[in-house]
Design a protein around this motif. Structure first.
Motif, PDB file in Angstrom:
ATOM      1  N   LEU A   1       0.851  -1.080  -0.025  1.00 52.00           N
ATOM      2  CA  LEU A   1      -0.138  -0.090   0.064  1.00 52.00           C
ATOM      3  C   LEU A   1       0.866   1.088  -0.045  1.00 52.00           C
ATOM      4  O   LEU A   1       1.891   1.490   0.637  1.00 52.00           O
ATOM      5  CB  LEU A   1      -0.965   0.131   1.366  1.00 52.00           C
ATOM      6  N   LYS A   2       0.329   2.365  -0.668  1.00 55.64           N
ATOM      7  CA  LYS A   2       1.089   3.640  -0.730  1.00 55.64           C
ATOM      8  C   LYS A   2       0.474   4.153   0.375  1.00 55.64           C
ATOM      9  O   LYS A   2      -0.635   4.138   0.865  1.00 55.64           O
ATOM     10  CB  LYS A   2       0.488   4.215  -1.742  1.00 55.64           C
TER      11      LYS A   2
ATOM     12  N   ALA B   1      -9.250   6.442  -6.706  1.00 56.56           N
ATOM     13  CA  ALA B   1      -8.655   7.307  -5.661  1.00 56.56           C
ATOM     14  C   ALA B   1      -8.149   6.538  -4.457  1.00 56.56           C
ATOM     15  O   ALA B   1      -7.081   7.039  -3.937  1.00 56.56           O
ATOM     16  CB  ALA B   1      -9.747   8.230  -5.013  1.00 56.56           C
ATOM     17  N   TYR B   2      -8.712   5.307  -4.218  1.00 54.90           N
ATOM     18  CA  TYR B   2      -8.174   4.817  -2.993  1.00 54.90           C
ATOM     19  C   TYR B   2      -6.810   3.978  -3.373  1.00 54.90           C
ATOM     20  O   TYR B   2      -5.965   3.686  -2.228  1.00 54.90           O
ATOM     21  CB  TYR B   2      -9.031   3.506  -2.851  1.00 54.90           C
ATOM     22  N   MET B   3      -6.341   4.173  -4.606  1.00 52.60           N
ATOM     23  CA  MET B   3      -4.823   3.434  -4.829  1.00 52.60           C
ATOM     24  C   MET B   3      -4.012   4.547  -4.883  1.00 52.60           C
ATOM     25  O   MET B   3      -2.934   4.357  -4.431  1.00 52.60           O
ATOM     26  CB  MET B   3      -5.051   2.923  -6.158  1.00 52.60           C
ATOM     27  N   HIS B   4      -4.242   5.747  -5.179  1.00 51.25           N
ATOM     28  CA  HIS B   4      -3.287   6.819  -5.472  1.00 51.25           C
ATOM     29  C   HIS B   4      -3.453   8.222  -4.541  1.00 51.25           C
ATOM     30  O   HIS B   4      -2.311   8.506  -4.339  1.00 51.25           O
ATOM     31  CB  HIS B   4      -3.642   7.366  -6.829  1.00 51.25           C
TER      32      HIS B   4
ATOM     33  N   PHE C   1      -2.489   5.280   5.172  1.00 47.07           N
ATOM     34  CA  PHE C   1      -2.443   4.505   4.111  1.00 47.07           C
ATOM     35  C   PHE C   1      -3.556   4.447   3.096  1.00 47.07           C
ATOM     36  O   PHE C   1      -4.785   4.840   3.412  1.00 47.07           O
ATOM     37  CB  PHE C   1      -2.474   2.873   4.634  1.00 47.07           C
ATOM     38  N   CYS C   2      -3.223   4.280   1.796  1.00 47.89           N
ATOM     39  CA  CYS C   2      -4.327   4.019   0.907  1.00 47.89           C
ATOM     40  C   CYS C   2      -4.968   2.730   1.065  1.00 47.89           C
ATOM     41  O   CYS C   2      -4.734   1.955   2.165  1.00 47.89           O
ATOM     42  CB  CYS C   2      -3.714   3.840  -0.490  1.00 47.89           C
ATOM     43  N   THR C   3      -6.229   2.369   0.612  1.00 45.79           N
ATOM     44  CA  THR C   3      -6.911   1.095   0.929  1.00 45.79           C
ATOM     45  C   THR C   3      -6.918   0.196  -0.316  1.00 45.79           C
ATOM     46  O   THR C   3      -7.700  -0.780  -0.191  1.00 45.79           O
ATOM     47  CB  THR C   3      -8.354   1.780   1.285  1.00 45.79           C
ATOM     48  N   ALA C   4      -6.403   0.611  -1.383  1.00 49.81           N
ATOM     49  CA  ALA C   4      -6.139  -0.278  -2.294  1.00 49.81           C
ATOM     50  C   ALA C   4      -4.871  -0.605  -2.787  1.00 49.81           C
ATOM     51  O   ALA C   4      -3.982   0.112  -2.800  1.00 49.81           O
ATOM     52  CB  ALA C   4      -7.089   0.011  -3.616  1.00 49.81           C
TER      53      ALA C   4
END
Length: 550
Positions: free
Chosen positions: A208-209, A252-255, A236-239
């Motif tokens: 995770l980012k 958006a959940y990734m980046h 943290f991101c959630t994806a």
């Protein structure tokens, strides 16, 4: 001090203190409901929406004044302040913002300030490469389009509204075709915004980012005094992260690491069950208990432990973060100091009072100022900033943005543990003391009475003798004012270094009296001191200070 630190440790381990512990905290902080002389800290929270401040007020015995009252010692607001409000401040009142800080906390202004100083610093070998290359839109739209086209389809850029927050209005775009890029930006064509190169290789934890919310206290701007809070939030991101492509660029959940964005990913967001200090449990989306390592928020202590286990150096990273904070503030420090001096006039007349400066001396020969004098002549503003910092896969910190009113929501015990101590330590460090304030007001009334009762000046002197006496008096006055200013600064520095709490001094990096070392920073880190002489040319002054960071 040992008792105080023990109390702070108990606060970190328990989200709620017993009533007995609460009373001990009040007395130790000097903000008890009725201290010596029956004084209370009066605070105006009418422009503050966060419940945490009311919790702190209750815990420390602060008196919350009613809406519209002007009889307060501390005014805490969620919004920036205008010069008119500063002009109305009495010498003993404090407010939690500096006018002019938006030069750093608005994205376009920050890009302009950093790029200007970077250009001036480059010939001296000083690097300002801690912020992704930024274009100010719409003014630099042509240059941005040309750069995006030259970078090609594989390049990614992130576009953010100038005054945006909580991830609102942010979008990722790909380089290449100018027509496609203009189409992607059609909804913000007339909006003030920035476009930045996207950090495509972030450091990942469990795939995770994440970014860091670093809390910074600016205690003064004339001279500059900067402190960093040694605890903070890892968000943290959630994806699971993947490099931006046409298929995931809108995820958006990734980046985006913003908590305000990721908390809505109810299927993946994991709330910390406890403070994160040694806790082993977290709560998943379905209410199930999870290991704390899976939580969507960590503390710095948790991240330090993780990085240490991976063979990385936290102390080196912490030093790099501190350096980018100081460099960014130096870029706007002359503007902040000039704005403050033009708006707020310190109560220099207090220097004539016998109690203002005593006969004792600091180690450097500077006379000591009393607590009442510091309360009346100290800096009337302070500011808690929220720095958002991203780490790349080489552990290099990148400054994303600076928030002038970071969120003080307490959606989890972890948030409360970190932010509650942040507030209490900040107020303690900037020395907002009811007893000192009351003494300052009493001294001011006494000075006023003495001026009213003083005999009128003798008349009948010759013109030449009057000119000479005025000249001598002016020189003596300037010398006295400088001595008074030096004494106030010395007294304030001494107080702050003795009441750091979880703060660590960033600028100036070291004082002869500084003994407390950071538990996170390297004990072998180099020290420097600010320029000894006052330099009229602000650009030269900034570069001189920057050189000492290298």
């Amino acid at each position: 001090m040992e008792t105080y630190m023990l109390t702070q440790y108990l606060l970190a381990e328990n989200s709620c203190l017993s009533q007995v512990d609460s009373e001990v905290m009040k007395r130790k902080h000097g903000h008890g409901k009725r201290g010596a002389g029956g004084q209370q800290l009066r605070v105006d929270l009418s422009a503050c929406k966060y419940e945490l401040f009311r919790i702190v007020a209750e815990r420390l015995g602060w008196q919350i004044v009613p809406l519209g009252s002007t009889d307060w010692d501390l005014y805490w607001t969620d919004t920036s302040i205008c010069q008119q409000r500063l002009l109305k401040l009495s010498p003993t009142q404090r407010i939690n913002h500096f006018h002019g800080m938006l030069e750093l906390c608005r994205k376009r202004a920050m890009a302009r300030s950093l790029s200007a100083l970077a250009a001036a610093a480059a010939p001296l070998g000083i690097s300002y490469d801690f912020c992704p290359y930024t274009w100010q839109l719409p003014g630099q739209m042509t240059a941005f389009l040309a750069a995006a086209k030259a970078a090609g389809k594989k390049a990614t850029f992130i576009v953010k509204p100038d005054a945006g927050c909580q991830g609102k209005g942010i979008k990722l775009v790909k380089g290449g075709s100018e027509d496609k890029l203009l189409k992607s930006l059609a909804d913000i064509a007339a909006t003030q915004a920035v476009a930045q190169q996207y950090v495509a290789k972030p450091l990942l934890v469990n795939g995770l980012k994440f970014d860091l919310r670093v809390y910074v206290l600016v205690a003064d701007v004339d001279p500059l005094r900067v402190y960093i809070f040694k605890e903070g939030l890892v968000r943290f991101c959630t994806a699971p992260y993947k490099k931006p492509t046409s298929t995931n660029i809108d995820c958006a959940y990734m980046h985006l690491t913003n908590y305000a964005v990721n908390k809505h990913n109810t299927e993946a967001y994991v709330a910390a069950h406890a403070s994160g200090y040694g806790s082993t449990q977290a709560v998943g989306a379905a209410g199930q208990e999870c290991n704390v390592e899976a939580a969507s928020k960590w503390t710095f202590k948790q991240l330090k432990h993780h990085l240490d286990s991976q063979g990385h150096s936290w102390s080196a990273l912490w030093g790099s973060i501190g350096e980018l904070i100081v460099k960014s503030l130096i870029a706007v420090a002359p503007h902040l100091a000039a704005t403050y001096r033009s708006t707020v006039v310190n109560n220099i007349s207090a220097a004539s009072q016998p109690s203002a400066v005593d006969s004792s001396s600091t180690g450097s020969g500077t006379k000591c100022a009393s607590a009442a004098t510091v309360a009346a002549a100290g800096c009337r503003c302070f500011e808690v900033l929220g720095y958002d910092v991203l780490l790349d896969d080489q552990l290099k910190p990148w400054l994303l943005e600076v928030n002038h009113s970071p969120s003080f929501n307490i959606d989890s015990p972890l948030d409360r543990t970190v932010k509650e101590q942040l507030i209490m330590d900040a107020v303690k460090l900037v020395r907002i003391e009811p007893r000192a304030i009351a003494a300052a007001k009493k001294a001011s009334r006494r000075a006023t009475q003495q001026r009213l009762l003083a005999p009128t000046s003798a008349r009948g002197c010759s013109s030449s003798s009057t000119d000479v006496s005025v000249s001598v008096a002016t020189a003596d006055s300037r010398t006295a004012q400088q001595a008074f200013r030096d004494a106030v600064i010395a007294a304030r520095d001494k107080w702050q270094m003795k009441h750091l709490g979880k703060f660590e001094r960033l600028y100036p990096v070291s004082l002869p009296t500084q003994q407390q070392a950071s538990s996170y920073s390297s004990s072998s880190s180099s020290h420097h001191t600010p320029p000894a002489d006052c330099i009229a040319n602000y650009s030269e002054a900034k570069l001189t200070e920057l050189l000492q960071l290298q």
